[in-house]
Enzyme design. Structure first.
Site, PDB file in Angstrom:
ATOM      1  N   SER A  16       0.829  -1.215   0.000  1.00  0.00           N
ATOM      2  CA  SER A  16       0.000   0.000   0.000  1.00  0.00           C
ATOM      3  C   SER A  16       0.861   1.262   0.000  1.00  0.00           C
ATOM      4  O   SER A  16       0.465   2.296  -0.547  1.00  0.00           O
ATOM      5  CB  SER A  16      -0.992   0.004   1.170  1.00  0.00           C
ATOM      6  OG  SER A  16      -0.330   0.166   2.392  1.00  0.00           O
ATOM      7  N   ARG A  94      13.048  -7.461   5.352  1.00  0.00           N
ATOM      8  CA  ARG A  94      14.379  -7.995   5.663  1.00  0.00           C
ATOM      9  C   ARG A  94      15.294  -6.892   6.155  1.00  0.00           C
ATOM     10  O   ARG A  94      15.190  -5.760   5.710  1.00  0.00           O
ATOM     11  CB  ARG A  94      15.006  -8.636   4.429  1.00  0.00           C
ATOM     12  CG  ARG A  94      14.269  -9.868   4.024  1.00  0.00           C
ATOM     13  CD  ARG A  94      14.998 -10.711   3.026  1.00  0.00           C
ATOM     14  NE  ARG A  94      14.165 -11.872   2.796  1.00  0.00           N
ATOM     15  CZ  ARG A  94      14.183 -12.966   3.543  1.00  0.00           C
ATOM     16  NH1 ARG A  94      15.043 -13.080   4.527  1.00  0.00           N
ATOM     17  NH2 ARG A  94      13.361 -13.963   3.294  1.00  0.00           N
ATOM     18  N   LEU A  96      18.752  -5.224   6.055  1.00  0.00           N
ATOM     19  CA  LEU A  96      19.867  -5.184   5.102  1.00  0.00           C
ATOM     20  C   LEU A  96      21.188  -5.151   5.860  1.00  0.00           C
ATOM     21  O   LEU A  96      21.298  -4.527   6.922  1.00  0.00           O
ATOM     22  CB  LEU A  96      19.725  -3.949   4.205  1.00  0.00           C
ATOM     23  CG  LEU A  96      18.493  -4.002   3.281  1.00  0.00           C
ATOM     24  CD1 LEU A  96      18.174  -2.626   2.709  1.00  0.00           C
ATOM     25  CD2 LEU A  96      18.698  -5.024   2.153  1.00  0.00           C
ATOM     26  N   HIS A 112       8.497   3.344   8.956  1.00  0.00           N
ATOM     27  CA  HIS A 112       8.264   2.489  10.134  1.00  0.00           C
ATOM     28  C   HIS A 112       6.972   2.927  10.831  1.00  0.00           C
ATOM     29  O   HIS A 112       6.759   4.128  11.030  1.00  0.00           O
ATOM     30  CB  HIS A 112       9.455   2.602  11.100  1.00  0.00           C
ATOM     31  CG  HIS A 112       9.280   1.730  12.299  1.00  0.00           C
ATOM     32  ND1 HIS A 112       9.467   0.357  12.251  1.00  0.00           N
ATOM     33  CD2 HIS A 112       8.891   2.009  13.563  1.00  0.00           C
ATOM     34  CE1 HIS A 112       9.209  -0.156  13.450  1.00  0.00           C
ATOM     35  NE2 HIS A 112       8.863   0.822  14.260  1.00  0.00           N
TER      36      HIS A 112
HETATM   37  C1  GRF Z   1       3.809  -0.646   6.834  1.00  0.00           C
HETATM   38  O1  GRF Z   1       3.099  -0.557   8.041  1.00  0.00           O
HETATM   39  C2  GRF Z   1       5.222  -0.149   6.993  1.00  0.00           C
HETATM   40  O2  GRF Z   1       5.333   0.891   7.918  1.00  0.00           O
HETATM   41  C3  GRF Z   1       5.936  -1.363   7.515  1.00  0.00           C
HETATM   42  O3  GRF Z   1       5.358  -2.440   6.816  1.00  0.00           O
HETATM   43  C4  GRF Z   1       4.029  -2.096   6.422  1.00  0.00           C
HETATM   44  C5  GRF Z   1       3.976  -2.272   4.938  1.00  0.00           C
HETATM   45  O4  GRF Z   1       2.698  -2.074   4.411  1.00  0.00           O
HETATM   46  N1  GRF Z   1       7.366  -1.232   7.327  1.00  0.00           N
HETATM   47  P1  GRF Z   1       2.489  -2.027   2.837  1.00  0.00           P
HETATM   48  O5  GRF Z   1       3.115  -3.288   2.253  1.00  0.00           O
HETATM   49  O6  GRF Z   1       3.160  -0.796   2.312  1.00  0.00           O
HETATM   50  O7  GRF Z   1       1.002  -1.991   2.643  1.00  0.00           O
END
Ligand code: GRF
Length: 206
Positions: A16, A94, A96, A112
């Site tokens: 997303s 993952r 890095l 995050h």
């Molecule tokens: C998000 O909550 C992002 O902050 C975290 O993983 C999730 C990924 O969501 N690192 P999407 O795949 O972008 O929908």
């Protein structure tokens, strides 16, 4: 007008945040080109989103590589071949290696789902609910050799409600992620991020 800067987006799942970048670019509000979307997970929904938008995709399945170094070498080569100048981690699950991070100095951005340095690692939203904080949010930061520890570019705040679950808070935070990540990438593309040690200053538009 100069050519749009090229970025590579690394994903593992639903994508997303990738979609938020695509939508902003298509709306003419984010002047970068996504040169490649790379997933470590075969069949990730994010790949479908990229394909629909006509973006080159690649799966670099970690399981096909003997060790992390050879997996990362393949990712690095694909990013460079596509001419990427910035790497965006958008739900890339993952960690890095320090070697990979050193090869892209201050050129990897992560999103995050918590207000760092609180609640790094997995389940940032669940950690916030369990701790009982009144506010949480999201953080876009440059990636350094640690976990969710690099210089912070942008943060957005949401309230944590008494009856929140991990899922309900995650949904509220996600809406802010979709604003914060494109904003941070745009600031980078405009050359407006000045990194001084741990601090990232946003310089005003020329
Ligand atoms: C998000 O909550 C992002 O902050 C975290 O993983 C999730 C990924 O969501 N690192 P999407 O795949 O972008 O929908």
């Amino acid at each position: 007008m100069s050519e749009a800067k090229k970025i590579g987006v690394l994903v593992s799942g639903r994508g997303s945040n990738l979609q938020a970048l695509i939508d902003r670019i298509e709306a003419g509000k984010l002047d970068v080109k996504i040169a490649v979307v790379i997933s470590d997970m075969p069949g990730a929904f994010a790949l479908m989103r990229a394909e629909k938008a006509g973006i080159k995709t690649l799966t670099v399945n970690r399981k096909s590589y003997g060790d992390r170094a050879s997996f990362e070498k393949a990712v690095d080569a694909a990013l460079r071949e596509a001419g990427c100048e910035l790497v965006v981690l958008a739900g890339f699950m993952r960690i890095l290696s320090p070697a990979f991070v050193a090869a892209w100095p201050h050129l990897i951005i992560n999103i995050h789902p918590a207000l760092l340095p609180s609640f790094p690692g997995l389940h940032g939203q669940g950690q916030a609910v369990a701790y009982g904080v009144k506010y949480s949010g999201c953080t876009v930061h440059f990636v350094d050799a640690g976990t969710d520890s690099g210089p912070i570019i942008l943060q957005k705040v949401v309230p944590v409600l008494d009856d929140d679950t991990e899922d309900s808070l995650a949904e509220r935070i996600l809406a802010k992620e979709h604003e914060a990540l494109p904003e941070a990438v745009e600031l980078w593309a405009q050359g407006r991020l000045l990194i001084e040690g741990r601090k990232v200053k946003i310089i005003s538009k020329k």
